[in-house]
Design a protein around this motif. Structure first.
Motif, PDB file in Angstrom:
ATOM      1  N   ASP A  37      12.815  -0.498  13.711  1.00 49.59           N
ATOM      2  CA  ASP A  37      12.800  -0.287  15.155  1.00 49.59           C
ATOM      3  C   ASP A  37      11.983  -1.347  15.880  1.00 49.59           C
ATOM      4  OD1 ASP A  37      10.351   0.493  14.287  1.00 49.59           O
ATOM      5  OD2 ASP A  37      10.406   2.515  15.125  1.00 49.59           O
ATOM      6  N   GLY A  38      11.441  -2.325  15.170  1.00 47.05           N
ATOM      7  CA  GLY A  38      10.742  -3.424  15.788  1.00 47.05           C
ATOM      8  C   GLY A  38       9.257  -3.182  15.984  1.00 47.05           C
ATOM      9  N   GLU A  39       8.742  -2.025  15.576  1.00 49.38           N
ATOM     10  CA  GLU A  39       7.325  -1.746  15.736  1.00 49.38           C
ATOM     11  C   GLU A  39       6.546  -2.316  14.540  1.00 49.38           C
ATOM     12  OE1 GLU A  39       6.419   2.316  16.473  1.00 49.38           O
ATOM     13  OE2 GLU A  39       8.081   2.535  17.863  1.00 49.38           O
ATOM     14  N   PRO A  40       5.325  -2.709  14.791  1.00 49.30           N
ATOM     15  CA  PRO A  40       4.537  -3.248  13.684  1.00 49.30           C
ATOM     16  C   PRO A  40       4.144  -2.135  12.698  1.00 49.30           C
ATOM     17  CG  PRO A  40       3.247  -3.207  15.693  1.00 49.30           C
ATOM     18  CD  PRO A  40       4.615  -2.776  16.055  1.00 49.30           C
ATOM     19  N   MET A  41       3.918  -2.519  11.437  1.00 44.51           N
ATOM     20  CA  MET A  41       3.485  -1.569  10.400  1.00 44.51           C
ATOM     21  C   MET A  41       2.024  -1.194  10.643  1.00 44.51           C
ATOM     22  SD  MET A  41       4.918  -2.556   6.655  1.00 44.51           S
ATOM     23  CE  MET A  41       3.592  -1.929   5.744  1.00 44.51           C
ATOM     24  N   MET A  42       1.704   0.089  10.617  1.00 40.80           N
ATOM     25  CA  MET A  42       0.351   0.550  10.902  1.00 40.80           C
ATOM     26  C   MET A  42      -0.485   0.725   9.622  1.00 40.80           C
ATOM     27  SD  MET A  42       0.353   0.510  14.052  1.00 40.80           S
ATOM     28  CE  MET A  42      -1.127   1.301  14.550  1.00 40.80           C
ATOM     29  N   GLU A  43       0.120   0.796   8.435  1.00 43.00           N
ATOM     30  CA  GLU A  43      -0.632   0.958   7.188  1.00 43.00           C
ATOM     31  C   GLU A  43      -1.080  -0.406   6.673  1.00 43.00           C
ATOM     32  OE1 GLU A  43       2.759   2.173   6.806  1.00 43.00           O
ATOM     33  OE2 GLU A  43       2.277   4.109   7.660  1.00 43.00           O
ATOM     34  N   MET A  44      -2.266  -0.436   6.135  1.00 45.02           N
ATOM     35  CA  MET A  44      -2.792  -1.674   5.575  1.00 45.02           C
ATOM     36  C   MET A  44      -2.389  -1.753   4.111  1.00 45.02           C
ATOM     37  SD  MET A  44      -6.694  -2.821   5.596  1.00 45.02           S
ATOM     38  CE  MET A  44      -7.284  -4.155   4.632  1.00 45.02           C
ATOM     39  N   ASN A  45      -1.980  -2.887   3.658  1.00 47.06           N
ATOM     40  CA  ASN A  45      -1.600  -3.094   2.268  1.00 47.06           C
ATOM     41  C   ASN A  45      -2.888  -3.351   1.465  1.00 47.06           C
ATOM     42  OD1 ASN A  45      -0.359  -3.588  -0.095  1.00 47.06           O
ATOM     43  ND2 ASN A  45       0.747  -5.420   0.574  1.00 47.06           N
ATOM     44  N   THR A  46      -3.298  -2.367   0.642  1.00 40.17           N
ATOM     45  CA  THR A  46      -4.566  -2.476  -0.083  1.00 40.17           C
ATOM     46  C   THR A  46      -4.403  -3.040  -1.488  1.00 40.17           C
ATOM     47  OG1 THR A  46      -4.322  -0.183  -0.814  1.00 40.17           O
ATOM     48  CG2 THR A  46      -5.598  -0.567   1.196  1.00 40.17           C
ATOM     49  N   THR A  47      -3.215  -3.326  -1.902  1.00 36.69           N
ATOM     50  CA  THR A  47      -3.001  -3.835  -3.261  1.00 36.69           C
ATOM     51  C   THR A  47      -3.740  -5.149  -3.494  1.00 36.69           C
ATOM     52  OG1 THR A  47      -0.866  -2.732  -3.309  1.00 36.69           O
ATOM     53  CG2 THR A  47      -1.250  -4.425  -4.954  1.00 36.69           C
ATOM     54  N   PRO A  48      -3.677  -6.152  -2.619  1.00 38.27           N
ATOM     55  CA  PRO A  48      -4.431  -7.380  -2.883  1.00 38.27           C
ATOM     56  C   PRO A  48      -5.941  -7.158  -2.874  1.00 38.27           C
ATOM     57  CG  PRO A  48      -2.802  -7.751  -1.145  1.00 38.27           C
ATOM     58  CD  PRO A  48      -2.810  -6.288  -1.445  1.00 38.27           C
ATOM     59  N   LEU A  49      -6.398  -6.238  -2.027  1.00 31.27           N
ATOM     60  CA  LEU A  49      -7.831  -5.950  -1.987  1.00 31.27           C
ATOM     61  C   LEU A  49      -8.295  -5.342  -3.307  1.00 31.27           C
ATOM     62  CD1 LEU A  49     -10.435  -5.811  -0.313  1.00 31.27           C
ATOM     63  CD2 LEU A  49      -9.735  -3.537   0.404  1.00 31.27           C
ATOM     64  N   ILE A  50      -7.524  -4.437  -3.871  1.00 31.61           N
ATOM     65  CA  ILE A  50      -7.869  -3.820  -5.153  1.00 31.61           C
ATOM     66  C   ILE A  50      -7.831  -4.863  -6.260  1.00 31.61           C
ATOM     67  CG2 ILE A  50      -7.107  -2.138  -6.879  1.00 31.61           C
ATOM     68  CD1 ILE A  50      -6.208  -0.385  -4.533  1.00 31.61           C
ATOM     69  N   ASP A  51      -6.873  -5.767  -6.232  1.00 37.58           N
ATOM     70  CA  ASP A  51      -6.797  -6.826  -7.236  1.00 37.58           C
ATOM     71  C   ASP A  51      -8.037  -7.717  -7.186  1.00 37.58           C
ATOM     72  OD1 ASP A  51      -4.395  -5.860  -8.051  1.00 37.58           O
ATOM     73  OD2 ASP A  51      -3.180  -7.337  -6.953  1.00 37.58           O
ATOM     74  N   VAL A  52      -8.455  -8.084  -5.995  1.00 41.22           N
ATOM     75  CA  VAL A  52      -9.640  -8.927  -5.847  1.00 41.22           C
ATOM     76  C   VAL A  52     -10.875  -8.188  -6.353  1.00 41.22           C
ATOM     77  CG1 VAL A  52     -11.166 -10.005  -4.141  1.00 41.22           C
ATOM     78  CG2 VAL A  52      -8.694 -10.316  -3.968  1.00 41.22           C
ATOM     79  N   MET A  53     -11.006  -6.902  -6.053  1.00 42.12           N
ATOM     80  CA  MET A  53     -12.158  -6.128  -6.500  1.00 42.12           C
ATOM     81  C   MET A  53     -12.198  -6.017  -8.023  1.00 42.12           C
ATOM     82  SD  MET A  53     -13.847  -5.526  -3.839  1.00 42.12           S
ATOM     83  CE  MET A  53     -15.001  -4.327  -4.379  1.00 42.12           C
ATOM     84  N   LEU A  54     -11.043  -5.816  -8.655  1.00 48.49           N
ATOM     85  CA  LEU A  54     -10.997  -5.743 -10.117  1.00 48.49           C
ATOM     86  C   LEU A  54     -11.380  -7.079 -10.741  1.00 48.49           C
ATOM     87  CD1 LEU A  54      -7.844  -3.533 -10.721  1.00 48.49           C
ATOM     88  CD2 LEU A  54     -10.222  -2.929 -11.127  1.00 48.49           C
ATOM     89  N   VAL A  55     -10.914  -8.178 -10.160  1.00 45.77           N
ATOM     90  CA  VAL A  55     -11.278  -9.498 -10.684  1.00 45.77           C
ATOM     91  C   VAL A  55     -12.782  -9.718 -10.545  1.00 45.77           C
ATOM     92  CG1 VAL A  55     -11.038 -11.981 -10.274  1.00 45.77           C
ATOM     93  CG2 VAL A  55      -9.015 -10.545 -10.347  1.00 45.77           C
ATOM     94  N   LEU A  56     -13.370  -9.339  -9.417  1.00 45.29           N
ATOM     95  CA  LEU A  56     -14.813  -9.482  -9.244  1.00 45.29           C
ATOM     96  C   LEU A  56     -15.597  -8.604 -10.224  1.00 45.29           C
ATOM     97  CD1 LEU A  56     -15.173  -9.673  -5.355  1.00 45.29           C
ATOM     98  CD2 LEU A  56     -15.583 -11.485  -7.013  1.00 45.29           C
TER      99      LEU A  56
END
Length: 142
Positions: A9-28
């Motif tokens: 419908d052209g509206e922006p997505m309101m949910e944040m994609n946390t998968t890259p954040l979790i990947d970075v935290m696991l690597v750290l």
């Protein structure tokens, strides 16, 4: 098979994609675990040194034995002692925690006066764990 990518419908997505954040935290987390040094649990303890020249205490912490021979000689753990030295050993034994057992074994032929004097020294020293050894040798006399 079709995949849904959300609404069109052209509206922006309101949910944040946390998968890259979790990947970075696991690597750290893995990096921190790898960089932590291996801990060695070393505790410095000063152990007593066994000196061969050191004199062993005549008072055994488990049990001590007073014997009286036929000639009236009183012995403490096999070594002849006089009444003063016997009292010193008894005072040391009575002060120990736990108090060691005291075994008393007079010879059947010794004079009763010597046995009585030795028992008086033992009584004055406040020894509480006293046992008579060899009483079975007298049962035929009565």
């Amino acid at each position: 098979m079709a995949m849904s990518g959300g609404k069109d419908d052209g509206e922006p997505m309101m949910e944040m994609n946390t998968t890259p954040l979790i990947d970075v935290m696991l690597v750290l987390l893995i990096m921190f675990i790898i960089t932590i040094p291996i801990q060695t649990h070393a505790v410095k303890v000063d152990l007593p040194v066994n000196d061969p020249n050191a004199q062993k205490s005549p008072v055994d912490p488990q049990k001590n034995k007073i014997t009286i021979s036929v000639d009236g000689t009183t012995s403490w753990n096999g070594a002849p002692v006089d009444a003063v030295r016997l009292r010193q050993y008894l005072d040391v034994a009575a002060a120990m925690n736990p108090e060691p057992e005291l075994h008393f074994q007079p010879d059947p032929q010794v004079r009763y006066d010597v046995v009585d004097q030795t028992l008086a020294v033992i009584r004055r020293s406040n020894v509480t764990k006293l046992g008579f050894i060899g009483n079975e040798q007298y049962y035929r006399e009565f």
